[in-house]
Design a protein around this motif. Structure first.
Motif, PDB file in Angstrom:
ATOM      1  N   LEU A 141       0.828  -1.205   0.000  1.00 50.08           N
ATOM      2  CA  LEU A 141       0.000   0.000   0.000  1.00 50.08           C
ATOM      3  C   LEU A 141       0.861   1.254   0.000  1.00 50.08           C
ATOM      4  O   LEU A 141       1.881   1.312   0.706  1.00 50.08           O
ATOM      5  CB  LEU A 141      -0.900   0.012   1.234  1.00 50.08           C
ATOM      6  N   VAL A 142       0.441   2.247  -0.775  1.00 45.82           N
ATOM      7  CA  VAL A 142       1.130   3.534  -0.823  1.00 45.82           C
ATOM      8  C   VAL A 142       0.110   4.641  -0.594  1.00 45.82           C
ATOM      9  O   VAL A 142      -0.863   4.764  -1.349  1.00 45.82           O
ATOM     10  CB  VAL A 142       1.837   3.745  -2.170  1.00 45.82           C
ATOM     11  N   ASP A 143       0.331   5.426   0.473  1.00 45.56           N
ATOM     12  CA  ASP A 143      -0.557   6.541   0.804  1.00 45.56           C
ATOM     13  C   ASP A 143      -0.052   7.820   0.143  1.00 45.56           C
ATOM     14  O   ASP A 143       1.156   8.042   0.061  1.00 45.56           O
ATOM     15  CB  ASP A 143      -0.582   6.773   2.318  1.00 45.56           C
ATOM     16  N   SER A 144      -0.993   8.673  -0.259  1.00 44.84           N
ATOM     17  CA  SER A 144      -0.612   9.959  -0.837  1.00 44.84           C
ATOM     18  C   SER A 144      -1.761  10.955  -0.676  1.00 44.84           C
ATOM     19  O   SER A 144      -2.874  10.562  -0.304  1.00 44.84           O
ATOM     20  CB  SER A 144      -0.266   9.809  -2.322  1.00 44.84           C
ATOM     21  N   GLY A 151     -12.085  24.051   7.777  1.00 45.42           N
ATOM     22  CA  GLY A 151     -13.230  24.189   6.897  1.00 45.42           C
ATOM     23  C   GLY A 151     -12.966  23.747   5.478  1.00 45.42           C
ATOM     24  O   GLY A 151     -13.894  23.607   4.674  1.00 45.42           O
ATOM     25  N   GLY A 152     -11.705  23.495   5.166  1.00 51.69           N
ATOM     26  CA  GLY A 152     -11.334  23.094   3.829  1.00 51.69           C
ATOM     27  C   GLY A 152     -11.480  21.597   3.608  1.00 51.69           C
ATOM     28  O   GLY A 152     -11.950  20.853   4.485  1.00 51.69           O
ATOM     29  N   SER A 153     -11.077  21.159   2.416  1.00 51.66           N
ATOM     30  CA  SER A 153     -11.208  19.754   2.024  1.00 51.66           C
ATOM     31  C   SER A 153      -9.888  19.209   1.503  1.00 51.66           C
ATOM     32  O   SER A 153      -9.041  19.967   1.009  1.00 51.66           O
ATOM     33  CB  SER A 153     -12.271  19.604   0.924  1.00 51.66           C
ATOM     34  N   LEU A 154      -9.757  17.905   1.618  1.00 50.61           N
ATOM     35  CA  LEU A 154      -8.565  17.218   1.125  1.00 50.61           C
ATOM     36  C   LEU A 154      -8.967  15.779   0.826  1.00 50.61           C
ATOM     37  O   LEU A 154      -9.844  15.222   1.513  1.00 50.61           O
ATOM     38  CB  LEU A 154      -7.478  17.248   2.195  1.00 50.61           C
ATOM     39  N   ARG A 155      -8.348  15.165  -0.164  1.00 49.32           N
ATOM     40  CA  ARG A 155      -8.580  13.756  -0.448  1.00 49.32           C
ATOM     41  C   ARG A 155      -7.256  13.014  -0.389  1.00 49.32           C
ATOM     42  O   ARG A 155      -6.319  13.377  -1.104  1.00 49.32           O
ATOM     43  CB  ARG A 155      -9.224  13.558  -1.823  1.00 49.32           C
ATOM     44  N   VAL A 156      -7.205  11.998   0.450  1.00 48.82           N
ATOM     45  CA  VAL A 156      -6.022  11.143   0.516  1.00 48.82           C
ATOM     46  C   VAL A 156      -6.325   9.837  -0.198  1.00 48.82           C
ATOM     47  O   VAL A 156      -7.480   9.392  -0.255  1.00 48.82           O
ATOM     48  CB  VAL A 156      -5.554  10.906   1.959  1.00 48.82           C
ATOM     49  N   SER A 157      -5.277   9.236  -0.754  1.00 47.98           N
ATOM     50  CA  SER A 157      -5.432   8.028  -1.555  1.00 47.98           C
ATOM     51  C   SER A 157      -4.565   6.900  -1.027  1.00 47.98           C
ATOM     52  O   SER A 157      -3.493   7.148  -0.437  1.00 47.98           O
ATOM     53  CB  SER A 157      -5.029   8.313  -3.009  1.00 47.98           C
ATOM     54  N   CYS A 158      -5.023   5.685  -1.278  1.00 45.12           N
ATOM     55  CA  CYS A 158      -4.296   4.482  -0.883  1.00 45.12           C
ATOM     56  C   CYS A 158      -4.246   3.589  -2.112  1.00 45.12           C
ATOM     57  O   CYS A 158      -5.277   3.014  -2.503  1.00 45.12           O
ATOM     58  CB  CYS A 158      -5.026   3.808   0.269  1.00 45.12           C
TER      59      CYS A 158
END
Length: 127
Positions: free
Chosen positions: A4-7, A15-22
């Motif tokens: 697995l590689v997280d990024s 209040g902001g947004s972020l998307r992390v991926s695996c």
């Protein structure tokens, strides 16, 4: 065993947004239940959310209605969309998985020595 590689971590205002991926390699991801965990400075690692291999999802109360976990099996990737971020969400976020066909309970209780883990991605939420 799946690797697995997280990024996707970064700095965001409250209040902001972020998307992390695996992203997974080594195995077909569609039969794996995947969890997201986080570890804030000076605190224990905690389970945040999971997506079962049948696409059922589960969230801890503090992120429910703000975070969304999803998967794209064609890309062997699981995402955690984080909206309305708060400073207390600041942590290193890790994805993890157990053996194929694991339950959410099994994945949510993985220790650092069990299963497969990503290397982590830092999310910092400024106030």
């Amino acid at each position: 065993q799946v690797q697995l590689v997280d990024s996707g971590g970064g700095l965001v205002q409250a209040g902001g947004s972020l998307r992390v991926s695996c992203a997974a390699s080594g195995r077909t991801f569609s039969t794996y239940t995947v969890g997201w965990f986080r570890q804030a400075p000076g605190k224990e690692r905690e389970f945040v959310a999971a997506i079962h291999w049948t696409d059922t999802t589960y969230y801890i109360d503090s992120v429910k209605a703000r975070f969304t976990i999803s998967r794209d099996d064609a890309k062997n990737t699981v995402y955690l969309q984080m909206n309305n971020l708060k400073p207390e969400d600041t942590a290193v976020y890790y994805c993890a998985t157990g053996p194929p066909l694991s339950s959410i309970v099994k994945v949510s209780t993985l220790t650092a020595r069990e299963g497969s883990w990503g290397q982590g991605t830092l999310v910092t939420v400024s106030s």
